[in-house]
Design an enzyme around this catalytic site. Structure first.
Site, PDB file in Angstrom:
ATOM      1  N   CYS A 112       0.887  -1.341  -0.089  1.00 21.93           N
ATOM      2  CA  CYS A 112      -0.004  -0.094   0.201  1.00 21.93           C
ATOM      3  C   CYS A 112       0.907   1.298  -0.070  1.00 21.93           C
ATOM      4  CB  CYS A 112      -1.043   0.012   1.237  1.00 21.93           C
ATOM      5  SG  CYS A 112      -2.046  -1.153   1.290  1.00 21.93           S
ATOM      6  N   HIS A 252      -3.477   7.068   1.965  1.00 17.40           N
ATOM      7  CA  HIS A 252      -3.737   5.788   1.762  1.00 17.40           C
ATOM      8  C   HIS A 252      -5.190   5.449   2.230  1.00 17.40           C
ATOM      9  CE1 HIS A 252      -4.233   1.617   0.900  1.00 17.40           C
ATOM     10  NE2 HIS A 252      -3.866   1.308   2.213  1.00 17.40           N
ATOM     11  N   ASN A 282     -10.195  -0.157  -0.440  1.00 18.54           N
ATOM     12  CA  ASN A 282      -8.842  -0.385  -0.089  1.00 18.54           C
ATOM     13  C   ASN A 282      -8.111  -0.612  -1.536  1.00 18.54           C
ATOM     14  OD1 ASN A 282      -6.137  -0.702   0.204  1.00 18.54           O
ATOM     15  ND2 ASN A 282      -6.177  -1.464   2.274  1.00 18.54           N
TER      16      ASN A 282
END
Length: 325
Positions: A112, A252, A282
């Site tokens: 990520c 993020h 996500n």
């Protein structure tokens, strides 16, 4: 030498998976998911749609917005934890798809945090004189490594891609400061145990479901809040910029409670945070560039504004970048 973002692009698959769809797959509810994550829906790539396909669409959008032809790209960096295949790199496949015949191409894997890592790598290439125009892409097909029987992880992830074009600039401050960190001692918190050289693909590996994401959610949450906050403050301090002077924070997009906790620790309101995870979930390395492109195209994020990017991913890896658009 100042290195700036000249254009942005993004891509989301057409299939929408809502929380009500997940209710039919695992023991969960829309209310439970929204309360704990802030996510209401996510996009899922088609079976024949790979990371390189999504990356190529985002790349074309970024090149178009920058007014740059693919033939003029010198380097392509794809940040991904879900490449089309172990090799060749997805970046090489993107190079072919968009016709960037002059570009050298490679992937970066920092989960990520991957886009922040790739962005800094692109800046270094330009400042070293190794490239003039660098295409930096985050693209993920996390649906391919999601265990749809695990209600703790399958509610979180989606698919998509985002891209930016980097070039040297004689105007503005561009990418002002970046900080990158990692701690391999925390690697077991978030991982895909199987499919690599330690546990190669086999019938037993598949039977044990080791090809899917495993996560210690509570520990990841704690480290995400602490690390995303600390690294954000680190780059602000090194650039001499105060939190109050930042126009937008693009974090993020992992979990709304993580973002709210980071906002609280930074001492700023959620109105400074650009958030789209409620609609996309996500998307790992794609989340920041996709949100950035969406914010720019919506007119909310504007040229000349100061932006803070901050992320944490498996590894553990974390990083932040402050830039003037």
């Amino acid at each position: 030498m100042t290195v700036s973002i000249k254009g942005t692009g993004s891509y989301l698959p057409s299939r929408v998976m809502k929380n009500t769809d997940l209710e039919k797959m695992v023991s969960t509810t829309d209310e439970w998911i929204v309360t704990r994550t802030g996510i209401t829906e996510r996009r899922i790539a088609a079976e024949d749609e790979a990371v390189s396909d999504m990356a190529a669409v985002a790349a074309r959008g970024a090149l178009e917005s920058a007014g740059i032809a693919a033939r003029d790209v010198d380097a392509i960096i794809v940040a991904t934890a879900t490449p089309d295949m172990p090799f060749p790199s997805s970046a090489c496949l993107v190079q072919h798809l968009i016709g960037a015949k002059r570009a050298f191409s490679f992937d970066i894997e920092a989960a990520c945090s991957g886009f922040v890592y790739a962005l800094e790598t692109g800046r270094c290439l330009i400042q070293a004189g190794s490239a003039r125009t660098v295409l930096v892409i985050g693209s993920e097909k996390f649906s391919s490594i999601t265990d749809w029987q695990d209600r703790n992880t399958c509610i979180l992830f989606g698919d998509g891609a985002g891209a930016v074009v980097l070039q040297a600039s004689d105007a503005g401050r561009g990418l002002i400061a970046t900080a990158l960190h990692s701690d391999g001692g925390l690697g077991d918190m978030l991982k895909v145990p199987g499919g690599g050289s330690r546990r190669p693909a086999s019938e037993q590996m598949m039977a044990d479901r080791l090809q899917y994401i495993t996560m210690n959610g509570r520990e990841v949450f704690k480290h995400a809040v602490r690390c995303m906050t600390e690294v954000g403050l680190e780059v602000l301090a090194s650039s001499g910029i105060a939190v109050k002077d930042i126009d937008w924070i693009v974090p993020h997009q992992a979990n709304i409670r993580i973002i709210e906790a980071v906002a609280d620790r930074l001492g700023t309101g959620m109105d400074k945070f650009y958030v789209n995870l409620d609609r996309v979930g996500n998307i790992s390395a794609a989340s920041i560039p996709l949100a950035l492109d969406e914010g720019i195209r919506s007119g909310k994020i504007k040229k000349g504004q100061l932006i803070l990017l901050t992320a944490l991913g498996a590894g553990m890896t974390w990083g932040a970048c402050v830039l003037e658009l």
